[in-house]
Structure formats: structure tokens, C-alpha cells
Design a protein around this motif. Sequence first.
Motif, PDB file in Angstrom:
ATOM      1  N   ASN A  24       0.848  -1.186   0.000  1.00 22.37           N
ATOM      2  CA  ASN A  24       0.000   0.000   0.000  1.00 22.37           C
ATOM      3  C   ASN A  24       0.892   1.247   0.000  1.00 22.37           C
ATOM      4  O   ASN A  24       1.536   1.561   1.001  1.00 22.37           O
ATOM      5  N   VAL A  25       0.945   1.930  -1.129  1.00 20.07           N
ATOM      6  CA  VAL A  25       1.847   3.074  -1.277  1.00 20.07           C
ATOM      7  C   VAL A  25       1.513   4.173  -0.276  1.00 20.07           C
ATOM      8  O   VAL A  25       2.406   4.817   0.288  1.00 20.07           O
ATOM      9  N   LEU A  26       0.228   4.383  -0.054  1.00 20.88           N
ATOM     10  CA  LEU A  26      -0.190   5.429   0.880  1.00 20.88           C
ATOM     11  C   LEU A  26       0.290   5.112   2.301  1.00 20.88           C
ATOM     12  O   LEU A  26       0.781   5.994   3.017  1.00 20.88           O
ATOM     13  N   GLN A  27       0.177   3.862   2.708  1.00 18.54           N
ATOM     14  CA  GLN A  27       0.633   3.482   4.039  1.00 18.54           C
ATOM     15  C   GLN A  27       2.151   3.615   4.158  1.00 18.54           C
ATOM     16  O   GLN A  27       2.669   4.039   5.204  1.00 18.54           O
ATOM     17  N   VAL A  28       2.864   3.256   3.100  1.00 22.61           N
ATOM     18  CA  VAL A  28       4.319   3.411   3.124  1.00 22.61           C
ATOM     19  C   VAL A  28       4.692   4.886   3.245  1.00 22.61           C
ATOM     20  O   VAL A  28       5.625   5.246   3.972  1.00 22.61           O
ATOM     21  N   ALA A  29       3.958   5.748   2.562  1.00 28.00           N
ATOM     22  CA  ALA A  29       4.205   7.188   2.679  1.00 28.00           C
ATOM     23  C   ALA A  29       4.039   7.657   4.120  1.00 28.00           C
ATOM     24  O   ALA A  29       4.836   8.457   4.629  1.00 28.00           O
ATOM     25  N   ILE A  30       3.010   7.173   4.763  1.00 25.01           N
ATOM     26  CA  ILE A  30       2.783   7.515   6.180  1.00 25.01           C
ATOM     27  C   ILE A  30       3.928   6.986   7.042  1.00 25.01           C
ATOM     28  O   ILE A  30       4.466   7.678   7.907  1.00 25.01           O
ATOM     29  N   ASP A  31       4.328   5.733   6.782  1.00 23.92           N
ATOM     30  CA  ASP A  31       5.321   5.076   7.625  1.00 23.92           C
ATOM     31  C   ASP A  31       6.708   5.697   7.490  1.00 23.92           C
ATOM     32  O   ASP A  31       7.400   5.901   8.502  1.00 23.92           O
ATOM     33  N   VAL A  32       7.148   5.996   6.263  1.00 23.08           N
ATOM     34  CA  VAL A  32       8.512   6.513   6.112  1.00 23.08           C
ATOM     35  C   VAL A  32       8.667   7.869   6.788  1.00 23.08           C
ATOM     36  O   VAL A  32       9.745   8.196   7.311  1.00 23.08           O
ATOM     37  N   GLN A  33       7.585   8.633   6.820  1.00 25.17           N
ATOM     38  CA  GLN A  33       7.645   9.897   7.562  1.00 25.17           C
ATOM     39  C   GLN A  33       7.729   9.633   9.060  1.00 25.17           C
ATOM     40  O   GLN A  33       8.487  10.280   9.781  1.00 25.17           O
ATOM     41  N   LYS A  34       6.972   8.648   9.520  1.00 23.43           N
ATOM     42  CA  LYS A  34       7.010   8.265  10.936  1.00 23.43           C
ATOM     43  C   LYS A  34       8.384   7.727  11.322  1.00 23.43           C
ATOM     44  O   LYS A  34       8.849   7.917  12.450  1.00 23.43           O
ATOM     45  N   PHE A  35       9.065   7.091  10.347  1.00 18.48           N
ATOM     46  CA  PHE A  35      10.379   6.504  10.610  1.00 18.48           C
ATOM     47  C   PHE A  35      11.502   7.541  10.588  1.00 18.48           C
ATOM     48  O   PHE A  35      12.650   7.192  10.836  1.00 18.48           O
ATOM     49  N   GLY A  36      11.191   8.788  10.239  1.00 19.38           N
ATOM     50  CA  GLY A  36      12.193   9.836  10.380  1.00 19.38           C
ATOM     51  C   GLY A  36      12.649  10.558   9.139  1.00 19.38           C
ATOM     52  O   GLY A  36      13.472  11.476   9.240  1.00 19.38           O
TER      53      GLY A  36
END
Length: 240
Positions: A24-36
Motif C-alpha cells: 500500500n503506497v499510501l501506508q508506506v508514505a505515512i510510515d517513512v515519515q514516521k520513521f524519520g
Amino acid sequence: MVKLSVNLNKIATLRNARGGNIPNVLQVAIDVQKFGCNGITIHPRPDERHITYKDVYDINSVITTELNIEGNPIEKFMKLVLEVKPSQVTLVPDSEYAITSNCGWNTFLYQDLLTHKINKLKDCGIRTSIFLDPKPELVSYAAKTGADRIELYTGYFAIGYANKKWNCIDPYINTAKMIVKNHMLINAGHDLNLDNISFLIRKIPNISEVSVGHALIHESLYMGLENTIQSYLKKIHQNK
């Protein structure tokens, strides 16, 4: 401080290879920001073989950092970015069916075109960047377009570094000096990885942003996405 922008094109390529919405590209976008990471880069191409135009709107809705949209400023692309209004638009001279971006603009030949497109972007408050080969003589023409930044195409550097030809950095250093002289900021991207990125930043310490995609996704297969992003941040910041 150098910012890390994560390019999500390869995530979309994997999704499109199977159909559906995994990963899910949208979820990855959310996650990579959360990861720093400090921002997200996407490059929608006309054939939508990886990032689709719908992806652009969806990703823009979850941006908490910065969104950098890359592309050739054809009419369809310009309409998209003027509607989305990302933090930054990077103009890239890739052909419609290019596998990947593999060269920068000839800013002498395309100065009028780039000036026209950049004026439209700046009227909407969008920061602009021009993809450029490490050629100092082209920087003054880029500056005349009104662009805010130059993104150095680092493909040649990556090849030279992999072959231990350390002088491959020299044209980049000289081009960076001209960019600063012309009162522009420096971005860098293409084929950067955990092995070569520290050397680049050590030699060009005034880089503002690096964009990493293909290698980062490859490395995350072994290390995990969060660990890989943290490893990039450590590599980037160890030079400061």
C-alpha cells in the motif's frame, strides 16, 4: 542539516506488478515519515507505470513533512502539480518511456522553456529545482530561469565511486561552487546508497537535500524499512 527525501516509485512498481494494493503506497508514505525521513519524492510518468496520478493526490493528503514531485513539465504534469501544490517541483528532462532519469537539462538550450514553467510554479508558491548534470558552465543559465535549487544528477558519481575513481567527485564540487555563487541551493539524487552517500556529503557539505529511492528500497529488503531510513540519517548526519 541535509534532509533525506525518500522516493516511493519502487514501492508503486512492486504494487503495479501484481495489481491490487499490496504494498500500500499510501501506508508506506505515512510510515517513512514516521520513521524519520524529512520528505517524500515521487515521479509520476505519463504511462503511470509506477506512481499514478491518483497516487499523487492520495500521498499529498498524508504529507506531514515535504512533498517533492519530479517530472518532465509537459502539460499533463504541470496541471497536476499546479493543483496539488507540493513543497517542491523538480523539473527533469526524461523522455516518456525512459526507464529512469539518466541526465540533466541543457539549461542553455532550454532556458526559455524552463523559465516559462518555473514562473508558473513560483506564482503558486512552489519551490522549484532543476535536474542538472555536473557541468559548471550550465549553472548560470539555470539561475536565469528563476529556479530556487539545482538537483545534481549523481548517476555519474555513483558509477565512478563504485569503481574507486575518487576524482569522479571533482565535477560535482566545481558545479556546487557555481550553484552557491549563483545564490541557489543544492539537492542531489540518483543511485545514491548507504555506501556512497557519506562521501558525497563530506565533499559537498552544503547540500540541502538528498533523494534516495531504488537503493533504499533494495537495502530495506535486508534491513527493514525503518532501520534503513535510520541508517541513512546516521550516514548523512555523521558529517556534520
